[in-house]
Design a protein around this motif. Structure first.
Motif, PDB file in Angstrom:
ATOM      1  N   TYR A  11       0.748  -1.121  -0.097  1.00 11.52           N
ATOM      2  CA  TYR A  11       0.026   0.008  -0.083  1.00 11.52           C
ATOM      3  C   TYR A  11       0.856   1.341  -0.088  1.00 11.52           C
ATOM      4  O   TYR A  11       1.935   1.232   0.407  1.00 11.52           O
ATOM      5  CB  TYR A  11      -0.838   0.020   1.174  1.00 11.52           C
ATOM      6  N   CYS A  12       0.156   2.420  -0.254  1.00 12.39           N
ATOM      7  CA  CYS A  12       1.291   3.728  -0.420  1.00 12.39           C
ATOM      8  C   CYS A  12       1.144   4.039   0.899  1.00 12.39           C
ATOM      9  O   CYS A  12       0.291   4.177   1.905  1.00 12.39           O
ATOM     10  CB  CYS A  12       0.172   4.596  -1.227  1.00 12.39           C
ATOM     11  N   PRO A  13       2.430   4.701   1.416  1.00  9.63           N
ATOM     12  CA  PRO A  13       2.454   4.980   2.840  1.00  9.63           C
ATOM     13  C   PRO A  13       2.119   6.484   2.854  1.00  9.63           C
ATOM     14  O   PRO A  13       1.731   6.967   3.947  1.00  9.63           O
ATOM     15  CB  PRO A  13       4.114   5.209   2.870  1.00  9.63           C
ATOM     16  N   TYR A  14       1.586   7.004   1.835  1.00  8.19           N
ATOM     17  CA  TYR A  14       0.876   8.504   1.998  1.00  8.19           C
ATOM     18  C   TYR A  14      -0.682   8.296   2.373  1.00  8.19           C
ATOM     19  O   TYR A  14      -1.205   9.021   2.935  1.00  8.19           O
ATOM     20  CB  TYR A  14       1.311   9.303   0.965  1.00  8.19           C
ATOM     21  N   CYS A  15      -1.321   7.626   1.201  1.00  6.34           N
ATOM     22  CA  CYS A  15      -2.628   7.693   1.171  1.00  6.34           C
ATOM     23  C   CYS A  15      -3.432   6.102   1.758  1.00  6.34           C
ATOM     24  O   CYS A  15      -4.302   6.019   1.894  1.00  6.34           O
ATOM     25  CB  CYS A  15      -3.104   7.995  -0.166  1.00  6.34           C
ATOM     26  N   GLY A  16      -2.557   5.156   1.714  1.00  4.06           N
ATOM     27  CA  GLY A  16      -3.027   3.701   1.932  1.00  4.06           C
ATOM     28  C   GLY A  16      -3.518   3.055   0.629  1.00  4.06           C
ATOM     29  O   GLY A  16      -3.989   1.947   0.842  1.00  4.06           O
ATOM     30  N   GLU A  17      -3.580   3.878  -0.386  1.00  6.68           N
ATOM     31  CA  GLU A  17      -4.276   2.958  -1.551  1.00  6.68           C
ATOM     32  C   GLU A  17      -3.423   1.822  -1.989  1.00  6.68           C
ATOM     33  O   GLU A  17      -2.158   1.882  -1.732  1.00  6.68           O
ATOM     34  CB  GLU A  17      -4.359   4.091  -2.628  1.00  6.68           C
ATOM     35  N   CYS A  32       1.807   5.719  -6.877  1.00  8.88           N
ATOM     36  CA  CYS A  32       0.551   5.368  -6.469  1.00  8.88           C
ATOM     37  C   CYS A  32      -0.333   6.039  -7.375  1.00  8.88           C
ATOM     38  O   CYS A  32      -0.398   7.343  -7.804  1.00  8.88           O
ATOM     39  CB  CYS A  32       0.444   5.971  -5.155  1.00  8.88           C
ATOM     40  N   HIS A  33      -1.275   5.182  -7.832  1.00 13.80           N
ATOM     41  CA  HIS A  33      -2.350   5.756  -8.951  1.00 13.80           C
ATOM     42  C   HIS A  33      -3.435   6.368  -7.929  1.00 13.80           C
ATOM     43  O   HIS A  33      -4.519   7.001  -8.599  1.00 13.80           O
ATOM     44  CB  HIS A  33      -2.771   4.872  -9.923  1.00 13.80           C
ATOM     45  N   THR A  40      10.241   5.746  -3.404  1.00 12.19           N
ATOM     46  CA  THR A  40      11.058   4.627  -3.375  1.00 12.19           C
ATOM     47  C   THR A  40      11.095   3.908  -1.962  1.00 12.19           C
ATOM     48  O   THR A  40      10.762   4.441  -0.988  1.00 12.19           O
ATOM     49  CB  THR A  40      12.599   5.331  -3.504  1.00 12.19           C
ATOM     50  N   VAL A  41      11.571   2.686  -2.225  1.00 15.25           N
ATOM     51  CA  VAL A  41      11.720   1.853  -0.914  1.00 15.25           C
ATOM     52  C   VAL A  41      12.870   1.289  -0.920  1.00 15.25           C
ATOM     53  O   VAL A  41      13.652   0.743  -2.068  1.00 15.25           O
ATOM     54  CB  VAL A  41      10.683   0.415  -1.216  1.00 15.25           C
ATOM     55  N   ARG A  42      13.755   1.385  -0.134  1.00 16.88           N
ATOM     56  CA  ARG A  42      15.103   0.913   0.141  1.00 16.88           C
ATOM     57  C   ARG A  42      15.328   0.232   1.375  1.00 16.88           C
ATOM     58  O   ARG A  42      15.051   0.789   2.454  1.00 16.88           O
ATOM     59  CB  ARG A  42      16.086   2.241  -0.114  1.00 16.88           C
ATOM     60  N   PHE A  43      15.998  -0.838   1.451  1.00 20.89           N
ATOM     61  CA  PHE A  43      16.525  -1.531   2.503  1.00 20.89           C
ATOM     62  C   PHE A  43      17.846  -0.630   2.934  1.00 20.89           C
ATOM     63  O   PHE A  43      18.966  -0.563   2.377  1.00 20.89           O
ATOM     64  CB  PHE A  43      16.860  -2.755   2.390  1.00 20.89           C
ATOM     65  N   THR A  44      17.739  -0.243   4.533  1.00 23.30           N
ATOM     66  CA  THR A  44      19.039   0.662   4.723  1.00 23.30           C
ATOM     67  C   THR A  44      19.903  -0.400   5.554  1.00 23.30           C
ATOM     68  O   THR A  44      21.034  -0.221   5.433  1.00 23.30           O
ATOM     69  CB  THR A  44      18.544   1.550   5.840  1.00 23.30           C
ATOM     70  N   GLY A  45      19.456  -1.582   6.336  1.00 23.27           N
ATOM     71  CA  GLY A  45      20.180  -2.325   6.972  1.00 23.27           C
ATOM     72  C   GLY A  45      19.819  -2.767   8.346  1.00 23.27           C
ATOM     73  O   GLY A  45      18.460  -2.600   8.535  1.00 23.27           O
TER      74      GLY A  45
END
Length: 53
Positions: A11-17, A32-33, A40-45
């Motif tokens: 789901y979108c972290p801003y609107c939940g769509e 997100c439509h 972006t999604v990024r693995f930090t550690g």
């Protein structure tokens, strides 16, 4: 590890769509439509210590 085995956001972290599609903006970018945002999604550690619950 190739991107075909990585988990996609559900789901979108801003609107939940849930109407998300990969974006051409770069690696890990999603569109997100529902709210017309690109994120972006990024693995930090990992944490350096164990998390106690």
């Amino acid at each position: 590890m190739s991107s075909e085995y990585r988990a996609a956001p559900l789901y979108c972290p801003y609107c939940g769509e849930e109407d998300l599609r990969p974006s051409e903006e770069g690696h890990g970018a999603w569109e997100c439509h529902g709210c017309a945002r690109v994120f972006t999604v990024r693995f930090t550690g990992l944490l350096s210590r164990a998390v106690n619950r």
